[in-house]
Design a protein around this motif. Structure first.
Motif, mmCIF file in Angstrom:
data_model
loop_
_atom_site.group_PDB
_atom_site.id
_atom_site.type_symbol
_atom_site.label_atom_id
_atom_site.label_comp_id
_atom_site.label_asym_id
_atom_site.label_seq_id
_atom_site.Cartn_x
_atom_site.Cartn_y
_atom_site.Cartn_z
ATOM 1 N N ALA A 366 32.757 56.269 135.895
ATOM 2 C CA ALA A 366 32.297 55.887 134.553
ATOM 3 C C ALA A 366 31.614 57.065 133.856
ATOM 4 O O ALA A 366 31.704 57.207 132.639
ATOM 5 C CB ALA A 366 31.347 54.701 134.659
ATOM 6 N N LEU A 367 30.937 57.914 134.636
ATOM 7 C CA LEU A 367 30.211 59.031 134.035
ATOM 8 C C LEU A 367 31.094 60.250 133.789
ATOM 9 O O LEU A 367 30.837 61.026 132.871
ATOM 10 C CB LEU A 367 29.035 59.441 134.945
ATOM 11 C CG LEU A 367 27.864 58.450 135.039
ATOM 12 C CD1 LEU A 367 26.932 58.820 136.178
ATOM 13 C CD2 LEU A 367 27.109 58.415 133.708
ATOM 14 N N VAL A 368 32.105 60.441 134.638
ATOM 15 C CA VAL A 368 32.885 61.684 134.574
ATOM 16 C C VAL A 368 34.296 61.462 134.044
ATOM 17 O O VAL A 368 34.762 62.209 133.179
ATOM 18 C CB VAL A 368 32.959 62.344 135.977
ATOM 19 C CG1 VAL A 368 33.855 63.574 135.944
ATOM 20 C CG2 VAL A 368 31.574 62.695 136.473
ATOM 21 N N LEU A 369 34.985 60.440 134.575
ATOM 22 C CA LEU A 369 36.404 60.287 134.236
ATOM 23 C C LEU A 369 36.589 59.552 132.897
ATOM 24 O O LEU A 369 37.377 59.982 132.057
ATOM 25 C CB LEU A 369 37.138 59.529 135.346
ATOM 26 C CG LEU A 369 37.083 60.170 136.736
ATOM 27 C CD1 LEU A 369 37.926 59.368 137.718
ATOM 28 C CD2 LEU A 369 37.568 61.615 136.678
ATOM 29 N N ASP A 370 35.878 58.440 132.727
ATOM 30 C CA ASP A 370 36.109 57.633 131.520
ATOM 31 C C ASP A 370 35.875 58.428 130.236
ATOM 32 O O ASP A 370 36.653 58.294 129.296
ATOM 33 C CB ASP A 370 35.252 56.364 131.576
ATOM 34 C CG ASP A 370 35.640 55.466 132.755
ATOM 35 O OD1 ASP A 370 36.671 55.763 133.394
ATOM 36 O OD2 ASP A 370 34.921 54.495 133.045
ATOM 37 N N PRO A 371 34.818 59.241 130.168
ATOM 38 C CA PRO A 371 34.608 59.976 128.913
ATOM 39 C C PRO A 371 35.363 61.310 128.820
ATOM 40 O O PRO A 371 35.208 62.016 127.816
ATOM 41 C CB PRO A 371 33.094 60.222 128.897
ATOM 42 C CG PRO A 371 32.653 60.179 130.317
ATOM 43 C CD PRO A 371 33.684 59.428 131.088
ATOM 44 N N PRO A 374 40.912 65.474 126.996
ATOM 45 C CA PRO A 374 41.915 66.445 127.432
ATOM 46 C C PRO A 374 41.616 67.845 126.892
ATOM 47 O O PRO A 374 41.145 67.989 125.765
ATOM 48 C CB PRO A 374 43.233 65.907 126.856
ATOM 49 C CG PRO A 374 42.876 64.805 125.938
ATOM 50 C CD PRO A 374 41.460 64.411 126.157
ATOM 51 N N THR A 375 41.863 68.852 127.737
ATOM 52 C CA THR A 375 41.649 70.236 127.318
ATOM 53 C C THR A 375 42.970 70.968 127.131
ATOM 54 O O THR A 375 42.988 72.079 126.620
ATOM 55 C CB THR A 375 40.848 71.008 128.374
ATOM 56 O OG1 THR A 375 41.652 71.102 129.563
ATOM 57 C CG2 THR A 375 39.542 70.318 128.698
ATOM 58 N N GLY A 376 44.052 70.359 127.606
ATOM 59 C CA GLY A 376 45.347 71.018 127.493
ATOM 60 C C GLY A 376 45.581 72.077 128.555
ATOM 61 O O GLY A 376 46.561 72.812 128.518
ATOM 62 N N ARG A 377 44.691 72.154 129.520
ATOM 63 C CA ARG A 377 44.826 73.170 130.556
ATOM 64 C C ARG A 377 45.926 72.809 131.562
ATOM 65 O O ARG A 377 46.636 73.672 132.045
ATOM 66 C CB ARG A 377 43.496 73.307 131.295
ATOM 67 C CG ARG A 377 43.004 74.715 131.423
ATOM 68 C CD ARG A 377 41.503 74.748 131.642
ATOM 69 N NE ARG A 377 41.019 73.638 132.434
ATOM 70 C CZ ARG A 377 40.661 73.733 133.712
ATOM 71 N NH1 ARG A 377 40.750 74.865 134.340
ATOM 72 N NH2 ARG A 377 40.200 72.679 134.371
ATOM 73 N N ALA A 378 46.009 71.520 131.869
ATOM 74 C CA ALA A 378 46.991 71.098 132.862
ATOM 75 C C ALA A 378 48.300 70.769 132.160
ATOM 76 O O ALA A 378 48.402 69.787 131.443
ATOM 77 C CB ALA A 378 46.472 69.882 133.616
ATOM 78 N N THR A 379 49.305 71.627 132.357
ATOM 79 C CA THR A 379 50.599 71.378 131.732
ATOM 80 C C THR A 379 51.520 70.695 132.731
ATOM 81 O O THR A 379 51.380 70.879 133.935
ATOM 82 C CB THR A 379 51.245 72.686 131.262
ATOM 83 O OG1 THR A 379 51.323 73.567 132.384
ATOM 84 C CG2 THR A 379 50.400 73.348 130.178
ATOM 85 N N VAL A 380 52.431 69.903 132.218
ATOM 86 C CA VAL A 380 53.355 69.169 133.074
ATOM 87 C C VAL A 380 54.771 69.581 132.698
ATOM 88 O O VAL A 380 55.139 69.522 131.529
ATOM 89 C CB VAL A 380 53.187 67.647 132.888
ATOM 90 C CG1 VAL A 380 54.179 66.893 133.760
ATOM 91 C CG2 VAL A 380 51.756 67.234 133.197
ATOM 92 N N ALA B 253 42.644 62.593 131.595
ATOM 93 C CA ALA B 253 42.197 62.410 130.219
ATOM 94 C C ALA B 253 43.393 62.377 129.265
ATOM 95 O O ALA B 253 43.404 61.624 128.290
ATOM 96 C CB ALA B 253 41.225 63.520 129.831
ATOM 97 N N ALA B 254 44.396 63.194 129.584
ATOM 98 C CA ALA B 254 45.519 63.343 128.652
ATOM 99 C C ALA B 254 46.516 62.189 128.733
ATOM 100 O O ALA B 254 47.280 61.972 127.794
ATOM 101 C CB ALA B 254 46.239 64.665 128.930
ATOM 102 N N LEU B 319 51.505 61.153 138.174
ATOM 103 C CA LEU B 319 52.603 61.375 137.228
ATOM 104 C C LEU B 319 53.797 60.467 137.470
ATOM 105 O O LEU B 319 54.622 60.254 136.573
ATOM 106 C CB LEU B 319 53.050 62.840 137.277
ATOM 107 C CG LEU B 319 52.118 63.840 136.599
ATOM 108 C CD1 LEU B 319 52.573 65.267 136.888
ATOM 109 C CD2 LEU B 319 52.046 63.597 135.100
ATOM 110 N N GLY B 320 53.913 59.957 138.690
ATOM 111 C CA GLY B 320 55.047 59.077 138.966
ATOM 112 C C GLY B 320 56.362 59.828 138.853
ATOM 113 O O GLY B 320 56.457 60.974 139.288
ATOM 114 N N PRO B 321 57.391 59.220 138.225
ATOM 115 C CA PRO B 321 58.714 59.865 138.170
ATOM 116 C C PRO B 321 58.698 61.248 137.513
ATOM 117 O O PRO B 321 59.494 62.112 137.877
ATOM 118 C CB PRO B 321 59.549 58.891 137.328
ATOM 119 C CG PRO B 321 58.852 57.580 137.458
ATOM 120 C CD PRO B 321 57.397 57.873 137.644
ATOM 121 N N GLU B 322 57.787 61.485 136.586
ATOM 122 C CA GLU B 322 57.705 62.816 135.954
ATOM 123 C C GLU B 322 57.432 63.916 136.967
ATOM 124 O O GLU B 322 57.773 65.076 136.747
ATOM 125 C CB GLU B 322 56.563 62.839 134.927
ATOM 126 C CG GLU B 322 56.935 62.370 133.561
ATOM 127 C CD GLU B 322 55.722 62.480 132.645
ATOM 128 O OE1 GLU B 322 55.363 63.600 132.259
ATOM 129 O OE2 GLU B 322 55.111 61.428 132.356
#
Lengths: 390, 393
Positions: A366-371, A374-380, B253-254, B319-322
């Motif tokens: 609740a303190l760390v994840l919920d708020p 996104p920073t855009g650092r982790a790309t997929v 978060a994203a 991410l699942g299937p991604e």
């Protein structure tokens, strides 16, 4: 001037002063002499479950039951880190007695009420610190509504489990005519419970019109409860560290002497690697517990986050170290005569008190994840070429 | 003039006469060497002033404050390992010959230690060095070599006496990477990229003057190198929530649509473990700086490697299937040590190496058990035997 300068020297996180090292040594030596394993075993099977004389000596002669009580409330004006050092030693020795109820919770609750709480409260605090009286705190975790009700000067309700519930005084959260209140009572019907950990007593308390005195109401009561739970969380974590380190030391000593297949069992990698993992568990527990103590003391971190990280870590790690201790001791570790089970039961009990590891992870989320934003650092990567180059 | 003032004066003179913002990098770094501020604890004439190592900070503040680049970033093996080893063990004027171009980064260096048959058991390495007149003739294969494709010189550990015990039969050399018989090939990793190289040596001739330390004393010399490696690594970030766990929280978060309560608890548990290790790193630094290091400093590598893997495993599950898609397996950027900067899927693959590189988790747990906790060593099949009689494969 010089004195002021010394007093105001900032504390350095993770660095104990020479006074704190001396304090640790003094408590350790007294407990080695007066609360060895044989004594603990005798006490845990008798009433009231601890040695009141030793308790009074810890409060009086050593003065280690209320180290963080400020001078204006009659204390020595030490710090929470001082008290955590003592809690760690109590945990290492499995000291029976109202450690959690009185030192961990009741004293911090009364301290939070401050000097305006009146002479009776001041006298109670003084007696608790001196070790001449004991107290326990019965409040719901994490701000839930209390099950006990109050008419103003009596309490009604049943508390199915109160740690150290046999204490002289119970400090109880109750819903009264004007909402939340914190009350002190010496009454109530106290029934000792048979507990998994015999060195930490619990009682069932039936409050059927028990006479009570209002200590604080409303926000004052709520913040005293919150303060007590935070400090209690820190001291419980320190106790868990003390116990876990003691088990690591015991298991190392055993692995260095026990022979099987003509070799010390510590030379087998399966044993050695488990011990290396136990070291990790102990060191992580220690870092989080110490950080929480310093964070509350110096205001250097979000206190709720620091306490929950410590509690989530220490609860889980102490239990795992205790389980590994039994495993690495083999058959002897499962016997009644060996000390392993005493610590294992304490570890399981501590983990369930003041919020389970899962409950603290919930608060961390609740303190760390919920708020989190996104920073855009982790790309997929999406499978279309050249999209994943950060 | 005291030592600190000497260092300060020398560094100021360098930036005045060779402004790092105006002159080429090599000229600036060469001037640092000539002025004795490349590594202040080295002797005068060899890039130093013969003063305490701690005073390097005085020089660096001035040099980097004026815009000078820290050469360690360009020539890590050269600056971190080769320079101290060549200084301590080089014969005759070898240090004088090699150190200036090393310091200026004209010569990049690499380290030829690991072999396909000698990873954790480095002292069991098989690359042979046979004496032939004034030269040594080297044959063998090295692996996991950073910068080999750009390096002019290598630190080489080779077996000069297969009849000796394994730690006793090694000799240490400086090898010219442009010598005949040296072949460097990129070593492609499971991510598709190649941060490292393989180096093959076929009848490579090394003059005996390029030997570091005595014949058969290579292991001890290598320890100088590795000690310097250890002191040049370290100092992980003390900022909360960066690194792998920062990636996971960022992803969380994203992508709110992928969240579930179970995954939330899993990530909270990982975050808590990362925080516990971050605090442990801080505590280790604090106790190292107060001169009483405890066992807490020994666990960082084994924990962070396994935590990295667990965090990226979480990301893939999230991410699942991604997770089953990939960016690009095309080999590009050979030798760039930036494999971990790809997409989450690539970082996940890259993390498999974390528990192997820089000491496997198995070896590190032995080290923790034996050196930190004081447990007895395991039985060894290789003790008391000449190297050539030890089973290999």
């Amino acid at each position: 001037m010089a004195d002021t300068a010394v007093e105001e020297a900032p504390s350095i996180e993770f660095v104990f002063t020479s006074e704190q090292k001396d304090l640790r040594k003094a408590v350790r030596e007294l407990l080695a002499a007066r609360s060895d394993e044989a004594t603990v075993r005798t006490l845990m099977e008798s009433d009231p479950g601890h040695d009141p004389q030793l308790w009074a000596r810890l409060g009086g002669e050593l003065g280690v039951l209320g180290l963080a009580v400020p001078e204006e409330l009659g204390g020595v004006g030490g710090t929470l880190v001082d008290q955590a050092v003592v809690a760690e030693e109590f945990g290492a020795a499995l000291l029976p007695g109202p450690v959690l109820g009185t030192v961990g919770l009741a004293i911090p609750a009364l301290v939070a009420l401050g000097s305006g709480a009146g002479p009776e409260t001041a006298a109670l605090l003084e007696a608790l610190v001196a070790g001449t009286r004991t107290a326990a705190l019965a409040v719901p975790d994490f701000g839930a509504a209390p099950s006990v009700t109050s008419t103003g000067d009596t309490l009604n309700g049943t508390l199915s489990q109160v740690v150290d519930g046999g204490a002289d005084v119970l400090i109880v959260a109750a819903t009264g005519p004007d909402g939340l209140g914190l009350y002190a009572t010496e009454g109530g019907e106290r029934s000792p419970l048979s507990t998994l950990d015999q060195t930490r007593r619990q009682a069932r308390v039936v409050l059927d019109g028990a006479p009570a005195r209002l200590l604080a109401a409303g926000d004052t009561a709520a913040s005293a409860i919150a303060h007590a739970l935070r400090v209690g969380g820190v001291l419980l974590a320190a106790e868990q560290v003390g116990g876990a380190q003691k088990l690591l030391d015991m298991t190392l000593a055993y692995a260095n002497t026990r022979l099987q297949f003509g070799r010390k069992i510590g030379s087998f990698q399966a044993v050695k690697h488990r011990l290396a993992d136990m070291l990790v568990l102990v060191e992580h527990a220690r870092s989080t517990a110490y950080h929480a103590a310093w964070a509350l003391q110096d205001g250097t971190d979000d206190p709720d986050l620091a306490v929950s990280v410590a509690q989530a870590t220490c609860s889980e790690n102490y239990q795992r170290v205790a389980a590994d201790t039994i495993q690495l001791h083999g058959g002897i570790g499962f016997t009644w005569e060996h000390a392993t089970h005493l610590y294992f039961k304490r570890a399981v009990t501590d983990a369930a008190l003041l919020g389970s590891a899962a409950a603290h992870r919930e608060r961390i989320a609740a303190l760390v994840l919920d708020p989190a934003e996104p920073t855009g650092r982790a790309t997929v990567a999406n499978g279309v070429h050249m999209t994943d180059q950060g | 003039m005291d030592d600190s003032a000497r260092v300060e004066k020398a560094a100021r003179q360098v930036v005045e006469e060779h402004d790092p913002k105006k002159v080429p990098l090599r000229e600036f770094l060469g001037a640092c060497y000539d002025a004795g501020v490349a590594w202040v604890h080295f002797p005068e004439g060899l890039g130093g002033l013969g003063v305490s190592r701690g005073l390097q900070a005085v020089a660096d503040e001035i040099l980097q404050g004026a815009g000078g680049i820290n050469p360690f970033a360009i020539n890590p093996i050269g600056h971190g390992m080769a320079a101290p080893t060549v200084l301590e063990h080089g014969q005759g004027d070898l240090a004088a010959q090699l150190l200036r171009p090393l310091a200026s980064t004209e010569h990049i260096w690499c380290q030829l230690f690991s072999e396909p048959g000698a990873g954790s058991d480095l002292a069991g390495l098989a690359t042979s060095a046979v004496r032939d007149g004034d030269d040594w003739v080297v044959n063998g294969q090295k692996v996991w070599t950073s910068l080999a494709h750009r390096a002019r010189y290598a630190l080489l550990l080779a077996r000069s006496d297969p009849d000796a015990f394994k730690h006793k039969g090694l000799t240490y050399f400086v090898m010219d990477m442009q010598a005949e018989g040296v072949e460097t090939r990129p070593l492609r990793q499971m991510t598709g990229q190649a941060e490292f190289n393989e180096v093959y040596m076929s009848d490579v001739r090394i003059p005996d003057s390029h030997r570091l330390g005595a014949v058969g004393d290579g292991w001890r010399v290598a320890m100088t190198t590795l000690m310097n490696e250890r002191s040049s690594i370290g100092g992980t970030s003390s900022v909360r929530g960066v690194g792998a766990i920062g990636d996971a929280v960022d992803l969380w978060a994203a992508r709110p649509e992928l969240r579930t309560p179970v995954l939330r608890d899993k990530l909270a548990a990982l975050w808590t473990r990362a925080e516990a290790q971050r605090l442990t790193d801080q505590r280790a630094r604090r106790s190292a700086s107060t001169g009483s290091p405890g066992p807490e400093g020994s666990i960082a590598k084994v924990v962070s490697a396994e935590l990295n893997q667990a965090v990226y495993e979480f990301c893939m599950e999230f991410l699942g299937p991604e997770a089953t898609l990939y960016g690009d397996y095309t080999l590009r950027d050979i030798g760039r040590m930036e494999d971990y900067r790809g997409g989450i899927q690539q970082r996940f693959l890259r993390a498999r190496a974390n528990t192997i590189e820089g000491g496997t988790s198995e070896v590190l747990r032995n080290v923790i058990g034996e050196r930190v906790l004081g447990l007895p060593g395991d039985l060894r099949a290789d003790s008391g035997k000449p190297w050539k009689e030890i089973p290999r494969g």
